[in-house]
Design an enzyme around this catalytic site. Structure first.
Site, short mmCIF file in Angstrom:
data_model
loop_
_atom_site.label_atom_id
_atom_site.label_comp_id
_atom_site.label_asym_id
_atom_site.label_seq_id
_atom_site.Cartn_x
_atom_site.Cartn_y
_atom_site.Cartn_z
N ASP A 58 -19.39 12.58 -14.74
CA ASP A 58 -19.26 12.15 -13.35
C ASP A 58 -20.66 12.05 -12.74
O ASP A 58 -21.36 13.07 -12.61
CB ASP A 58 -18.40 13.16 -12.57
CG ASP A 58 -18.08 12.67 -11.15
OD1 ASP A 58 -18.86 11.86 -10.60
OD2 ASP A 58 -17.06 13.10 -10.60
N ASN A 85 -24.54 0.22 -12.93
CA ASN A 85 -23.37 -0.59 -12.59
C ASN A 85 -22.24 0.23 -11.96
O ASN A 85 -21.49 -0.30 -11.14
CB ASN A 85 -22.87 -1.28 -13.86
CG ASN A 85 -21.46 -1.83 -13.70
OD1 ASN A 85 -21.26 -2.86 -13.05
ND2 ASN A 85 -20.47 -1.14 -14.26
N TYR A 149 -19.35 0.96 2.30
CA TYR A 149 -19.55 0.37 0.97
C TYR A 149 -20.67 -0.67 1.08
O TYR A 149 -21.63 -0.65 0.30
CB TYR A 149 -18.26 -0.30 0.48
CG TYR A 149 -18.47 -1.14 -0.77
CD1 TYR A 149 -18.70 -0.53 -2.01
CD2 TYR A 149 -18.44 -2.53 -0.71
CE1 TYR A 149 -18.90 -1.30 -3.15
CE2 TYR A 149 -18.63 -3.30 -1.85
CZ TYR A 149 -18.86 -2.68 -3.06
OH TYR A 149 -19.07 -3.44 -4.20
N ALA A 151 -22.98 -0.90 3.31
CA ALA A 151 -24.25 -0.24 3.62
C ALA A 151 -24.85 0.41 2.37
O ALA A 151 -26.07 0.40 2.17
CB ALA A 151 -24.06 0.80 4.72
N LYS A 153 -24.51 -0.64 -0.66
CA LYS A 153 -25.06 -1.70 -1.51
C LYS A 153 -26.34 -2.29 -0.88
O LYS A 153 -27.25 -2.69 -1.60
CB LYS A 153 -24.01 -2.80 -1.73
CG LYS A 153 -22.81 -2.33 -2.58
CD LYS A 153 -23.24 -1.85 -3.96
CE LYS A 153 -22.05 -1.65 -4.89
NZ LYS A 153 -22.44 -1.14 -6.21
N1 NAP Z 1 -15.17 -6.34 -8.78
C1 NAP Z 1 -15.74 -6.81 -7.71
O1 NAP Z 1 -15.15 -7.60 -6.99
C2 NAP Z 1 -17.16 -6.43 -7.37
C3 NAP Z 1 -17.85 -7.20 -6.46
C4 NAP Z 1 -19.15 -6.86 -6.13
C5 NAP Z 1 -19.75 -5.77 -6.71
N2 NAP Z 1 -19.06 -5.01 -7.60
C6 NAP Z 1 -19.73 -3.85 -8.18
O2 NAP Z 1 -19.71 -3.98 -9.58
C7 NAP Z 1 -19.82 -2.69 -10.16
C8 NAP Z 1 -18.75 -2.55 -11.24
O3 NAP Z 1 -17.48 -2.54 -10.65
P1 NAP Z 1 -16.20 -3.25 -11.28
O4 NAP Z 1 -15.85 -4.35 -10.40
O5 NAP Z 1 -16.39 -3.52 -12.72
O6 NAP Z 1 -15.10 -2.11 -10.99
P2 NAP Z 1 -14.43 -1.02 -11.90
O7 NAP Z 1 -13.64 -1.67 -12.97
O8 NAP Z 1 -13.74 -0.10 -10.95
O9 NAP Z 1 -15.69 -0.28 -12.57
C9 NAP Z 1 -16.38 0.77 -11.98
C10 NAP Z 1 -16.75 1.75 -13.09
O10 NAP Z 1 -17.52 2.83 -12.54
C11 NAP Z 1 -17.08 4.04 -13.13
N3 NAP Z 1 -17.21 5.14 -12.19
C12 NAP Z 1 -16.59 5.26 -10.99
N4 NAP Z 1 -16.90 6.44 -10.43
C13 NAP Z 1 -17.73 7.07 -11.30
C14 NAP Z 1 -18.37 8.33 -11.30
N5 NAP Z 1 -18.22 9.18 -10.27
N6 NAP Z 1 -19.15 8.65 -12.35
C15 NAP Z 1 -19.30 7.81 -13.40
N7 NAP Z 1 -18.72 6.60 -13.46
C16 NAP Z 1 -17.93 6.24 -12.41
C17 NAP Z 1 -15.60 3.81 -13.45
O11 NAP Z 1 -15.19 4.56 -14.59
P3 NAP Z 1 -14.45 5.98 -14.43
O12 NAP Z 1 -13.37 5.78 -13.42
O13 NAP Z 1 -13.94 6.26 -15.81
O14 NAP Z 1 -15.51 6.94 -14.02
C18 NAP Z 1 -15.54 2.33 -13.78
O15 NAP Z 1 -15.61 2.08 -15.16
C19 NAP Z 1 -19.67 -1.69 -9.01
O16 NAP Z 1 -20.94 -1.20 -8.64
C20 NAP Z 1 -19.08 -2.52 -7.90
O17 NAP Z 1 -19.40 -2.03 -6.61
C21 NAP Z 1 -17.78 -5.31 -7.95
#
Ligand code: NAP
Length: 248
Positions: A58, A85, A149, A151, A153
């Site tokens: 975590d 990421n 969120y 802010a 980013k």
């Molecule tokens: N999808 C979108 O629309 C979007 C748009 C803009 C930006 N983003 C950004 O892209 C990045 C990836 O997100 P995603 O869209 O691929 O979403 P996602 O599928 O929810 O991936 C986020 C990952 O972060 C891990 N995570 C969450 N909390 C954690 C913690 N406390 N410690 C370690 N790992 C943690 C999660 O794994 P565990 O739960 O197993 O820990 C998960 O694999 C994020 O920074 C997000 O803000 C996403």
């Protein structure tokens, strides 16, 4: 893109954009350490990809960043690319804002990337490596109802610019990718009910000029491009990848 002989850390590698990035890096010849809380999800990412090792943890817990860097360095003796990421979003209108809610978002989206980058620094100096931070199109646009969120980013984007200048003399490049709405577990992980998730997805797709949400792999490809050893003169930049949403 050829990452043969390079080692890469990808946080949040158990799903979405991080999983796609870990696999693309491995396909391009890198050795990859995937980080996240769910070991099972990380193992699924690594299945059929022997170059991907996993490190469950975590990132909001003090000490995890150092353990992650030590795990990669202990295993391979070098770190070339750090991809910050892992991130989470949360609906939190101003009227419902709590100290715990703000801290939770910032611990993961701002503090963890900072501690990881700091701990990786000695290795990045040696490899003249690179950092890619994953922001969001909402890192530079307002997001009513989820302002913290956005802010968090925005903070990550500004860290990107500052670190780029701070580390340039060491030959370390720092850039950020700012994706628009992309298929992943993010909305479900934010605790939204399935019907709301589907409604948000429809609304987002209808507002995106290219007419659809992003695919994790087409987003992850740009993480590789930003960190490609052949991309030598790009630093301090925030690349928005959102099907034109920002212009609409
Ligand atoms: N999808 C979108 O629309 C979007 C748009 C803009 C930006 N983003 C950004 O892209 C990045 C990836 O997100 P995603 O869209 O691929 O979403 P996602 O599928 O929810 O991936 C986020 C990952 O972060 C891990 N995570 C969450 N909390 C954690 C913690 N406390 N410690 C370690 N790992 C943690 C999660 O794994 P565990 O739960 O197993 O820990 C998960 O694999 C994020 O920074 C997000 O803000 C996403």
């Amino acid at each position: 893109m050829d990452f043969t002989g390079r080692t890469v850390i990808v946080t949040g590698a158990g799903s979405g954009i991080g999983r796609a990035a870990a696999r693309l890096f491995a396909d391009a010849g890198a050795r990859v350490l995937g980080v996240g809380r769910r070991e099972e999800a990380l193992r699924e990412t690594a299945a059929d990809h022997p170059a991907i090792a996993v490190h469950p943890g975590d990132l909001r817990t003090p000490g995890t960043a150092r353990e992650v860097i030590a795990a990669a360095a202990g295993r391979w003796g070098r770190i070339d690319v750090l991809v910050n990421n892992a991130g989470a979003t949360r609906m939190m209108p101003l009227a419902d804002t709590t100290a715990e809610g703000v801290a939770d978002l910032f611990d993961l989206n701002v503090t963890a990337p900072s501690l990881l980058a700091g701990a990786a620094l000695p290795y990045l100096r040696r490899s003249e490596g690179t950092i890619v931070n994953v922001s969001s199109t909402y890192g530079h646009r307002p997001l009513p109802g989820a302002a913290h969120y956005a802010a968090s980013k925005a903070a990550l984007e500004h860290l990107t610019r500052s670190w780029a200048v701070e580390l340039a003399a060491a030959g370390i490049r720092v850039n950020a990718l700012a994706p628009g709405p992309t298929e992943s577990e993010a909305l479900t992980a934010a605790g939204l009910p399935q019907a709301a998730v589907e409604q948000i997805k429809r609304d987002e797709a209808s507002r995106i000029p290219l007419g659809r949400r992003g695919d994790p792999e087409e987003v992850a490809t740009w993480i590789l491009r930003l960190s490609d050893p052949q991309t030598t003169w790009l630093t301090g930049q925030i690349l928005t990848l959102d099907g034109g949403l920002e212009l609409a």
